[in-house]
Design a protein around this motif. Structure first.
Motif, mmCIF file in Angstrom:
data_model
loop_
_atom_site.group_PDB
_atom_site.id
_atom_site.type_symbol
_atom_site.label_atom_id
_atom_site.label_comp_id
_atom_site.label_asym_id
_atom_site.label_seq_id
_atom_site.Cartn_x
_atom_site.Cartn_y
_atom_site.Cartn_z
ATOM 1 N N LYS A 30 -5.880 3.642 -6.685
ATOM 2 C CA LYS A 30 -5.026 3.057 -5.648
ATOM 3 C C LYS A 30 -5.804 2.820 -4.366
ATOM 4 C CE LYS A 30 -0.768 5.240 -7.198
ATOM 5 N NZ LYS A 30 0.481 5.881 -6.785
ATOM 6 N N LYS A 37 1.315 5.856 1.228
ATOM 7 C CA LYS A 37 2.751 5.578 1.034
ATOM 8 C C LYS A 37 3.307 6.407 -0.123
ATOM 9 C CE LYS A 37 5.927 1.778 0.054
ATOM 10 N NZ LYS A 37 6.276 1.688 -1.341
ATOM 11 N N ASP A 38 2.601 6.422 -1.235
ATOM 12 C CA ASP A 38 3.069 7.148 -2.411
ATOM 13 C C ASP A 38 3.069 8.666 -2.194
ATOM 14 O OD1 ASP A 38 3.436 4.707 -3.621
ATOM 15 O OD2 ASP A 38 1.648 4.844 -4.891
ATOM 16 N N THR A 41 6.176 9.450 -0.099
ATOM 17 C CA THR A 41 7.354 9.350 -0.968
ATOM 18 C C THR A 41 7.452 10.567 -1.880
ATOM 19 O OG1 THR A 41 7.294 6.944 -0.902
ATOM 20 C CG2 THR A 41 8.460 7.946 -2.756
ATOM 21 N N ALA A 149 2.269 11.255 -6.760
ATOM 22 C CA ALA A 149 1.642 10.303 -5.837
ATOM 23 C C ALA A 149 0.539 9.491 -6.494
ATOM 24 C CB ALA A 149 1.082 11.036 -4.620
#
Length: 151
Positions: A30, A37-38, A41, A149
């Motif tokens: 990634k 961001k992940d 979250t 993530a």
């Protein structure tokens, strides 16, 4: 002379070796922004709260300096805070426990963190078995955040 200059430049580059003792490390395919961001979250999805965020990348850019993406995300929640305090006031200096997102030279990113059991180990004598149990719970929770993530 050129060879020496090239060698000295290589010495100045950051080197990622094996993670230090007590660290968990998750390389990904990634981008830095996607992994940040992940991670945020996944923290929320796993019952924790993003308590702090800090990194030098944007501040360096404001000074005209370009460095790879680098962000520390502190995660915890009030339930754990109260429980840790019941065992060791000193151990709370370690909260929130931090995730570390770093951008790699190839544009991918890595998620790492010190395991909660490692972070709280210095307080084991004061916090006793209960603090060690909390740390083990947090180990599981942090692993779940990381696995979510990076997928």
């Amino acid at each position: 002379m050129r060879a020496l200059l090239g060698f000295l430049c290589l010495l100045a580059l950051p080197v990622w070796a094996e993670p230090p003792e007590g660290w968990a490390e998750y390389p990904t395919g990634k981008s830095f922004d996607a992994l940040v961001k992940d991670t945020r979250t996944a923290v929320k999805e796993n019952g924790l709260i993003v308590v702090t965020q800090a990194g030098p990348t944007k501040a360096a850019a404001a000074r005209g300096i370009t460095i790879p993406g680098n962000l520390v995300i502190g995660a915890f929640n009030n339930d754990y805070a109260v429980r840790v305090l019941e065992t060791s006031v000193h151990a709370m200096i370690e909260a929130p426990i931090r995730f570390y997102v770093t951008e790699n030279t190839d544009g991918t990113a890595t998620l790492s963190y010190k395991t909660p059991s490692f972070v709280f180990a210095p307080y084991a004598a004061e916090g006793g078995e209960t603090l060690q149990e909390i740390a083990a719970e947090l180990d599981t929770k942090f692993q779940a955040v990381a696995e979510s993530a990076v997928k």
